[in-house]
Design a protein around this motif. Structure first.
Motif: not given
Length: 373
Positions: A62, A65-66, A69, A129, A131-133, A270
């Motif tokens: 992620d 995507a992280f 965000y 971080a 909620n992200f992998d 996002s």
């Protein structure tokens, strides 16, 4: 505050550096002459210790995507091997830091925050971080950063890079990075900088920093390379119109007033931290139709404005200087300042209150200095 020392501290002492505190670090202010160091970077090359900067690896499925965000820019759009200048903001749109992120693989980024903010940024990234992998790893304490800046920077690097890798250096674009052999080490080489000149930044483990520093100085002798400190770094970045966190950028300010609106990607699909507040600020015209905005000021006399000096229009305070000093390259005083929007157009005549005496300045477009390609 506990004093911090870079792995190159002893090298600076041997070279006769004068030191100053910067973000809790003891850093070389200058060696012999900040003016000579400034001109060396503009005309030949300067060698900087930037090991007080932070280095934070963001890895995992992620990662893109992280960072979309966590930061205001669209980091997922950055190609592997490239870099992007961005901001990390608070929920209210205030700027925590400006930073550069390098995409090293599809799922791997190196985020580089400023010295005094490194720990704060690393902590903010770790918190965001949740909620992200991803894995957020702060390697600032074990990493040194050395910069070679100036028109001769490429020629100097080529003397330490194997011949079969020369094209990796010569073809490296601005805001890009590559793994390359330098002085017998496999290191990350970035074509970025903070001086307005061509140049490179080299990430090296602390234990190999002194050897690389000495090798660069030795091979750079024939190219006019000299060590350069924070004083010349500040005058160089000011001429190039580059903001400094704590001067032009802060938690109380916002990207639009600072002229960094293009860095904010409100269009990315996002959500990101601060997006709603920044959208409101943009809609309200912050920095363009309301409040104050950052401008460049060219001195029409010989005296320079300094940080926090009032900016005047017809004797009334309409702004405040954030950075200012005489420009060694241009030969006249320059400053950056936040001024009321109605007095921010290029060509506007303003004064800076120099301890009770109004000194004439004129609003000019930034940067003050732009190198010839």
């Amino acid at each position: 505050m506990t004093e911090k020392f870079t792995a190159l501290y002893d090298e600076h002492k041997k070279a006769g550096a004068s030191f100053t505190d910067f973000g809790g670090w003891q850093m070389p202010l200058k060696y012999e002459s900040e003016l000579a160091e400034h001109h060396a970077v503009r005309n030949a090359a300067g060698l900087f210790d930037l090991s007080h900067m932070g280095e934070v690896w963001v890895t995992g499925p992620d990662a893109a995507a992280f960072l979309d965000y966590a930061l205001a820019g669209k980091l997922s759009a950055v190609a592997v091997g490239k870099a992007k200048y961005s901001l990390i903001c608070q929920e209210d749109g205030g700027i925590i830091d400006d930073l550069i992120s390098y995409r090293r693989a599809e799922d791997k980024y190196l985020v580089v925050p400023n010295a005094g903010n490194a720990a704060v940024v690393a902590a903010a990234l770790a918190e965001r971080a949740a909620n992200f992998d991803v894995t957020v790893e702060d390697v600032s304490a074990e990493t040194s950063l050395i910069a070679v800046q100036g028109p001769n920077a490429e020629a100097i690097l080529l003397t330490l890079v194997p011949a079969d890798q020369h094209s990796l250096v010569t073809e490296l674009k601005y805001y890009a990075a590559v793994e390359v052999g330098i002085n017998g080490l496999d290191l990350l080489l970035a074509r970025t900088g903070y001086t307005g000149e061509d140049g490179f930044e080299i990430y090296v483990p602390n234990g190999q920093a002194s050897g690389l520093w000495d090798a660069l100085l030795e091979t750079g002798k024939g190219h006019g390379l000299i060590p350069a400190g924070l004083a010349s770094r500040d005058s160089l970045r000011l001429e190039a119109g580059m903001p400094l966190y704590g001067n032009e950028l802060s938690r109380e300010g916002n990207p639009y007033a600072a002229g960094l609106g293009p860095v904010v990607s409100l269009a990315k699909e996002s959500d990101f931290v601060g997006k709603a507040a920044l959208a409101e600020l943009k809609a309200a015209g912050a920095g363009s139709t309301t409040g104050r905005r950052l401008v460049g000021l060219k001195g029409l006399g010989r005296r320079a404005g300094r940080a926090h000096y009032p900016v005047l229009k017809d004797g009334n305070v309409v702004g405040e200087v954030t950075s200012g000093q005489p420009s060694p390259t241009l030969g006249y005083p320059v400053a950056m300042a936040y001024v009321d929007v109605e007095h921010s157009e290029v060509g506007t005549a303003l004064d800076i209150d120099l301890r009770g005496k109004a000194e004439p300045f004129e609003v000019v477009a930034l940067p003050f200095y732009k190198r010839q390609k």
